[in-house]
Design a protein around this motif. Sequence first.
Motif, PDB file in Angstrom:
ATOM      1  N   MET A   1       0.823  -1.188   0.000  1.00 27.29           N
ATOM      2  CA  MET A   1       0.000   0.000   0.000  1.00 27.29           C
ATOM      3  C   MET A   1       0.871   1.258   0.000  1.00 27.29           C
ATOM      4  O   MET A   1       0.592   2.198  -0.716  1.00 27.29           O
ATOM      5  N   VAL A   2       1.922   1.259   0.802  1.00 28.80           N
ATOM      6  CA  VAL A   2       2.812   2.412   0.863  1.00 28.80           C
ATOM      7  C   VAL A   2       3.538   2.575  -0.467  1.00 28.80           C
ATOM      8  O   VAL A   2       3.718   3.689  -0.964  1.00 28.80           O
ATOM      9  N   LEU A   3       3.942   1.454  -1.073  1.00 26.24           N
ATOM     10  CA  LEU A   3       4.643   1.525  -2.355  1.00 26.24           C
ATOM     11  C   LEU A   3       3.743   2.095  -3.440  1.00 26.24           C
ATOM     12  O   LEU A   3       4.208   2.837  -4.308  1.00 26.24           O
ATOM     13  N   GLN A   4       2.470   1.772  -3.428  1.00 23.49           N
ATOM     14  CA  GLN A   4       1.539   2.322  -4.412  1.00 23.49           C
ATOM     15  C   GLN A   4       1.404   3.829  -4.243  1.00 23.49           C
ATOM     16  O   GLN A   4       1.345   4.565  -5.235  1.00 23.49           O
ATOM     17  N   ALA A   5       1.349   4.307  -3.023  1.00 20.86           N
ATOM     18  CA  ALA A   5       1.239   5.745  -2.778  1.00 20.86           C
ATOM     19  C   ALA A   5       2.489   6.472  -3.255  1.00 20.86           C
ATOM     20  O   ALA A   5       2.408   7.534  -3.876  1.00 20.86           O
ATOM     21  N   VAL A   6       3.644   5.893  -2.990  1.00 24.11           N
ATOM     22  CA  VAL A   6       4.899   6.514  -3.415  1.00 24.11           C
ATOM     23  C   VAL A   6       5.012   6.508  -4.935  1.00 24.11           C
ATOM     24  O   VAL A   6       5.419   7.495  -5.544  1.00 24.11           O
ATOM     25  N   ALA A   7       4.636   5.404  -5.561  1.00 25.21           N
ATOM     26  CA  ALA A   7       4.688   5.316  -7.019  1.00 25.21           C
ATOM     27  C   ALA A   7       3.718   6.303  -7.654  1.00 25.21           C
ATOM     28  O   ALA A   7       4.035   6.945  -8.660  1.00 25.21           O
ATOM     29  N   GLY A   8       2.530   6.443  -7.070  1.00 25.00           N
ATOM     30  CA  GLY A   8       1.558   7.406  -7.597  1.00 25.00           C
ATOM     31  C   GLY A   8       2.053   8.831  -7.490  1.00 25.00           C
ATOM     32  O   GLY A   8       1.871   9.638  -8.395  1.00 25.00           O
ATOM     33  N   ALA A   9       2.699   9.163  -6.382  1.00 19.99           N
ATOM     34  CA  ALA A   9       3.240  10.515  -6.196  1.00 19.99           C
ATOM     35  C   ALA A   9       4.368  10.772  -7.179  1.00 19.99           C
ATOM     36  O   ALA A   9       4.485  11.863  -7.742  1.00 19.99           O
ATOM     37  N   ALA A  10       5.205   9.765  -7.399  1.00 15.31           N
ATOM     38  CA  ALA A  10       6.324   9.933  -8.329  1.00 15.31           C
ATOM     39  C   ALA A  10       5.816  10.110  -9.751  1.00 15.31           C
ATOM     40  O   ALA A  10       6.340  10.942 -10.500  1.00 15.31           O
ATOM     41  N   LEU A  11       4.793   9.365 -10.137  1.00 17.52           N
ATOM     42  CA  LEU A  11       4.231   9.517 -11.481  1.00 17.52           C
ATOM     43  C   LEU A  11       3.568  10.878 -11.649  1.00 17.52           C
ATOM     44  O   LEU A  11       3.656  11.492 -12.719  1.00 17.52           O
ATOM     45  N   GLY A  12       2.922  11.354 -10.597  1.00 18.33           N
ATOM     46  CA  GLY A  12       2.306  12.679 -10.659  1.00 18.33           C
ATOM     47  C   GLY A  12       3.338  13.770 -10.831  1.00 18.33           C
ATOM     48  O   GLY A  12       3.150  14.703 -11.610  1.00 18.33           O
ATOM     49  N   LYS A  13       4.446  13.643 -10.123  1.00 17.59           N
ATOM     50  CA  LYS A  13       5.507  14.643 -10.243  1.00 17.59           C
ATOM     51  C   LYS A  13       6.175  14.572 -11.613  1.00 17.59           C
ATOM     52  O   LYS A  13       6.515  15.592 -12.202  1.00 17.59           O
ATOM     53  N   ALA A  14       6.352  13.356 -12.125  1.00 18.94           N
ATOM     54  CA  ALA A  14       6.927  13.206 -13.460  1.00 18.94           C
ATOM     55  C   ALA A  14       5.991  13.792 -14.510  1.00 18.94           C
ATOM     56  O   ALA A  14       6.433  14.457 -15.456  1.00 18.94           O
ATOM     57  N   GLY A  15       4.699  13.571 -14.344  1.00 21.11           N
ATOM     58  CA  GLY A  15       3.725  14.134 -15.279  1.00 21.11           C
ATOM     59  C   GLY A  15       3.722  15.647 -15.253  1.00 21.11           C
ATOM     60  O   GLY A  15       3.628  16.303 -16.296  1.00 21.11           O
ATOM     61  N   ALA A  16       3.841  16.235 -14.067  1.00 21.81           N
ATOM     62  CA  ALA A  16       3.885  17.694 -13.959  1.00 21.81           C
ATOM     63  C   ALA A  16       5.163  18.246 -14.592  1.00 21.81           C
ATOM     64  O   ALA A  16       5.136  19.300 -15.242  1.00 21.81           O
ATOM     65  N   ALA A  17       6.274  17.545 -14.430  1.00 22.04           N
ATOM     66  CA  ALA A  17       7.526  17.989 -15.041  1.00 22.04           C
ATOM     67  C   ALA A  17       7.448  17.918 -16.562  1.00 22.04           C
ATOM     68  O   ALA A  17       7.901  18.828 -17.266  1.00 22.04           O
ATOM     69  N   ILE A  18       6.856  16.870 -17.073  1.00 22.70           N
ATOM     70  CA  ILE A  18       6.688  16.744 -18.530  1.00 22.70           C
ATOM     71  C   ILE A  18       5.753  17.826 -19.047  1.00 22.70           C
ATOM     72  O   ILE A  18       5.993  18.417 -20.113  1.00 22.70           O
ATOM     73  N   ALA A  19       4.686  18.116 -18.299  1.00 27.79           N
ATOM     74  CA  ALA A  19       3.750  19.157 -18.718  1.00 27.79           C
ATOM     75  C   ALA A  19       4.422  20.525 -18.758  1.00 27.79           C
ATOM     76  O   ALA A  19       4.149  21.332 -19.653  1.00 27.79           O
ATOM     77  N   ALA A  20       5.316  20.800 -17.813  1.00 29.67           N
ATOM     78  CA  ALA A  20       6.043  22.069 -17.822  1.00 29.67           C
ATOM     79  C   ALA A  20       6.941  22.161 -19.058  1.00 29.67           C
ATOM     80  O   ALA A  20       7.034  23.219 -19.696  1.00 29.67           O
ATOM     81  N   GLY A  21       7.579  21.058 -19.407  1.00 34.23           N
ATOM     82  CA  GLY A  21       8.408  21.037 -20.619  1.00 34.23           C
ATOM     83  C   GLY A  21       7.589  21.232 -21.878  1.00 34.23           C
ATOM     84  O   GLY A  21       7.988  21.968 -22.785  1.00 34.23           O
ATOM     85  N   VAL A  22       6.437  20.606 -21.937  1.00 35.24           N
ATOM     86  CA  VAL A  22       5.558  20.756 -23.107  1.00 35.24           C
ATOM     87  C   VAL A  22       5.075  22.203 -23.211  1.00 35.24           C
ATOM     88  O   VAL A  22       4.998  22.762 -24.317  1.00 35.24           O
ATOM     89  N   ALA A  23       4.755  22.835 -22.088  1.00 37.04           N
ATOM     90  CA  ALA A  23       4.320  24.232 -22.107  1.00 37.04           C
ATOM     91  C   ALA A  23       5.428  25.142 -22.641  1.00 37.04           C
ATOM     92  O   ALA A  23       5.168  26.050 -23.435  1.00 37.04           O
ATOM     93  N   ALA A  24       6.654  24.893 -22.239  1.00 37.79           N
ATOM     94  CA  ALA A  24       7.777  25.701 -22.715  1.00 37.79           C
ATOM     95  C   ALA A  24       8.009  25.497 -24.208  1.00 37.79           C
ATOM     96  O   ALA A  24       8.255  26.462 -24.948  1.00 37.79           O
ATOM     97  N   ILE A  25       7.909  24.263 -24.674  1.00 37.47           N
ATOM     98  CA  ILE A  25       8.089  23.980 -26.098  1.00 37.47           C
ATOM     99  C   ILE A  25       6.972  24.615 -26.916  1.00 37.47           C
ATOM    100  O   ILE A  25       7.207  25.200 -27.980  1.00 37.47           O
ATOM    101  N   ALA A  26       5.737  24.526 -26.419  1.00 37.56           N
ATOM    102  CA  ALA A  26       4.608  25.121 -27.134  1.00 37.56           C
ATOM    103  C   ALA A  26       4.765  26.636 -27.231  1.00 37.56           C
ATOM    104  O   ALA A  26       4.462  27.234 -28.277  1.00 37.56           O
ATOM    105  N   ALA A  27       5.236  27.269 -26.166  1.00 38.11           N
ATOM    106  CA  ALA A  27       5.451  28.714 -26.202  1.00 38.11           C
ATOM    107  C   ALA A  27       6.548  29.073 -27.198  1.00 38.11           C
ATOM    108  O   ALA A  27       6.438  30.063 -27.927  1.00 38.11           O
TER     109      ALA A  27
END
Length: 80
Positions: A1-27
Amino acid sequence: MVLQAVAGAALGKAGAAIAAGVAAIAAAIGIGNIGKSALEAGARQPEQAGHYRMTGIIIAALVEGACLFAIVVCLLGILR
């Protein structure tokens, strides 16, 4: 259960980082298209080149502001 929470948080942070990169490229693509269009318009009507340049700068600033807002939202998602 703890591993799932940590993995979910890591994927969320990775997704936010990718979204920031996509926003910069689009601009960057948007500002490039604005510059190209302003240059072409100035070549067609040289007497209006100053007007097109100023309009291009204003629109590029608006695009950059939207990109900055998107990056801040993504960073808030990462730091949260």
